[in-house]
Design an enzyme around this catalytic site. Structure first.
Site, PDB file in Angstrom:
ATOM      1  N   ASP A 134       0.825  -1.206   0.000  1.00  0.00           N
ATOM      2  CA  ASP A 134       0.000   0.000   0.000  1.00  0.00           C
ATOM      3  C   ASP A 134       0.862   1.259   0.000  1.00  0.00           C
ATOM      4  O   ASP A 134       0.682   2.168  -0.809  1.00  0.00           O
ATOM      5  CB  ASP A 134      -0.920  -0.027   1.226  1.00  0.00           C
ATOM      6  CG  ASP A 134      -2.045   0.992   1.139  1.00  0.00           C
ATOM      7  OD1 ASP A 134      -1.766   2.163   0.788  1.00  0.00           O
ATOM      8  OD2 ASP A 134      -3.194   0.650   1.434  1.00  0.00           O
ATOM      9  N   ASN A 161      -5.494   1.921  -0.129  1.00  0.00           N
ATOM     10  CA  ASN A 161      -5.394   1.191  -1.394  1.00  0.00           C
ATOM     11  C   ASN A 161      -5.705  -0.287  -1.202  1.00  0.00           C
ATOM     12  O   ASN A 161      -6.383  -0.899  -2.032  1.00  0.00           O
ATOM     13  CB  ASN A 161      -3.997   1.367  -1.991  1.00  0.00           C
ATOM     14  CG  ASN A 161      -3.758   2.766  -2.484  1.00  0.00           C
ATOM     15  OD1 ASN A 161      -4.294   3.184  -3.497  1.00  0.00           O
ATOM     16  ND2 ASN A 161      -2.958   3.531  -1.760  1.00  0.00           N
ATOM     17  N   ASP A 162      -5.217  -0.865  -0.125  1.00  0.00           N
ATOM     18  CA  ASP A 162      -5.531  -2.263   0.169  1.00  0.00           C
ATOM     19  C   ASP A 162      -7.032  -2.463   0.285  1.00  0.00           C
ATOM     20  O   ASP A 162      -7.607  -3.382  -0.315  1.00  0.00           O
ATOM     21  CB  ASP A 162      -4.865  -2.686   1.484  1.00  0.00           C
ATOM     22  CG  ASP A 162      -3.419  -3.100   1.300  1.00  0.00           C
ATOM     23  OD1 ASP A 162      -3.120  -3.770   0.309  1.00  0.00           O
ATOM     24  OD2 ASP A 162      -2.593  -2.758   2.158  1.00  0.00           O
ATOM     25  N   MET A 163      -7.675  -1.617   1.062  1.00  0.00           N
ATOM     26  CA  MET A 163      -9.095  -1.801   1.332  1.00  0.00           C
ATOM     27  C   MET A 163      -9.950  -1.495   0.103  1.00  0.00           C
ATOM     28  O   MET A 163     -10.889  -2.228  -0.207  1.00  0.00           O
ATOM     29  CB  MET A 163      -9.514  -0.944   2.526  1.00  0.00           C
ATOM     30  CG  MET A 163      -8.827  -1.366   3.827  1.00  0.00           C
ATOM     31  SD  MET A 163      -9.090  -0.215   5.192  1.00  0.00           S
ATOM     32  CE  MET A 163     -10.834  -0.470   5.507  1.00  0.00           C
TER      33      MET A 163
END
Length: 373
Positions: A134, A161-163
């Site tokens: 991320d 960004n991950d989520m």
């Protein structure tokens, strides 16, 4: 009944991006089977510090399967499970599942309806075989530049960004399930950190296209609204105040007794207030320092990133330009079975707005006919 009840998902994932995708699917009712290594299971369970909350946050509504897929029987078990699944998700290093014999090409023969979702660092392109994190893509894609003060890039305070990569993966999976219902065919879909980050900063890219000037970092930005700031209060705390419409401005002035500001024609619209920030904000700052308790009322083209997903090896493309207000009103109304007469009456009564449909409306029908229609 939950919307995804009856959908089985086999999850090969760790950290945040993959598990967040499974979290959403599980919360929507899917049977999410999380495949973990034998023994201690997913390494995410044991992360310290800022990662300590990852596993409990993103792994509810799942069943855990401890399985060694590196053994022949474990691999056969996994393939048998996947053959009866609707969806497989994975966010390990590029090529990791392929080397185990669990890539999409190896699985689709036994399960042609399988939706195989890969959550990676990058979509197809020169970096597709690279791993990413991320924070790495925040630095690469400009989000850290926009977040920190000038000259000091700063990652966002959450794994955004991950989520969001997990959420875009869910969107792709749901779209693929709908397509499968029509065709009977599954497909591989992808979501990625970098392209997700590019999508997050796309308003700043569009700002450059519109203004011709690079967007400054958020701490140094010219706000879109005059009052959209953190103010110090008299008791040593801080409060964020946002006034984003002219209606809110009038309510704000009334609530705080700013009759003179409400009557000031040079502050009547938001663009005028933005230009007057230098004289407006100091007065508000003094107000909030003395505050104890308050009650508040209510032709050119530019390249903009597409949605950061792939479906069947393809990026989603533009089909329609940005619509004008009401451009498709009549078209949609006709699709719903409305007659030209009814559409004309709704337009005449201010119920339906119209722009872009150049055909002259027919004379309006009587209201009784509209009710019966």
């Amino acid at each position: 009944m939950l919307p995804l009840q009856g959908v089985r998902v086999v999850e090969f994932s760790h950290m945040v991006m993959g598990p967040s995708c499974g979290l959403v699917l599980g919360d929507l009712g899917a049977d999410v089977i999380k495949v973990e290594p034998l023994g201690a299971g997913d390494n995410t369970r044991r992360l310290p510090g800022s990662g300590a909350g990852f596993f409990p946050t993103f792994n509810r509504n799942k069943r855990s399967l401890a399985l060694d897929v590196k053994t022949p029987k474990g691999l056969a078990f996994a393939r048998m499970l996947i053959a009866k699944a609707d969806v497989l998700t994975e966010n390990f290093r590029p090529g990791a599942l392929e080397r185990l014999g669990l890539g999409y090409e190896a699985l689709k023969a036994d399960n042609p309806g399988l939706i195989y979702c890969s959550l990676k660092g990058f979509l197809s392109g020169p970096y597709e075989h690279r791993a990413a994190l991320d924070e790495v893509v925040q630095m690469m894609g400009g989000l850290a530049y926009m977040t920190g003060p000038p000259g000091r890039p700063l990652r966002a305070g959450a794994p955004v960004n991950d989520m969001m990569g997990g959420m875009f993966a869910v969107i792709a999976i749901l779209a693929a399930l709908i397509e499968r219902a029509a065709t009977g065919r599954g497909q591989q879909v992808k979501s990625a950190l970098f392209e997700n980050n590019a999508f997050l900063v796309s308003p700043h890219m569009a700002q450059f296209a519109v203004t011709g000037r690079p967007a400054p970092p958020m701490p140094a930005r010219l706000a879109a609204w005059a009052i959209y700031d953190v103010f110090d209060t008299g008791d040593g705390k801080q409060i964020f105040i946002a006034v984003v419409t002219d209606t809110q401005w009038r309510a704000f002035c009334e609530a705080f007794g700013f009759a003179d500001l409400a009557a000031d024609a040079t502050l009547a619209t938001n663009p005028l207030r933005v230009m007057a920030r230098e004289r407006l904000l100091p007065r508000l700052a003094e107000l909030f320092k003395t505050m104890v308790e308050i009650a508040l009322g209510e032709g050119r083209t530019a390249a903009i990133p597409a949605l950061p997903i792939e479906m069947d090896g393809r990026r989603l493309r533009k089909r329609l330009d940005i619509p004008r207000v009401g451009e498709h009103s009549a078209e949609i109304a006709r699709e719903l079975g409305c007659t030209s007469e009814l559409i004309a009456e709704l337009i005449a009564e201010g119920v339906l707005g119209l722009d872009g449909d150049t055909r002259p409306p027919a004379p309006p029908a009587r209201i009784s006919e509209i009710a019966s229609a």
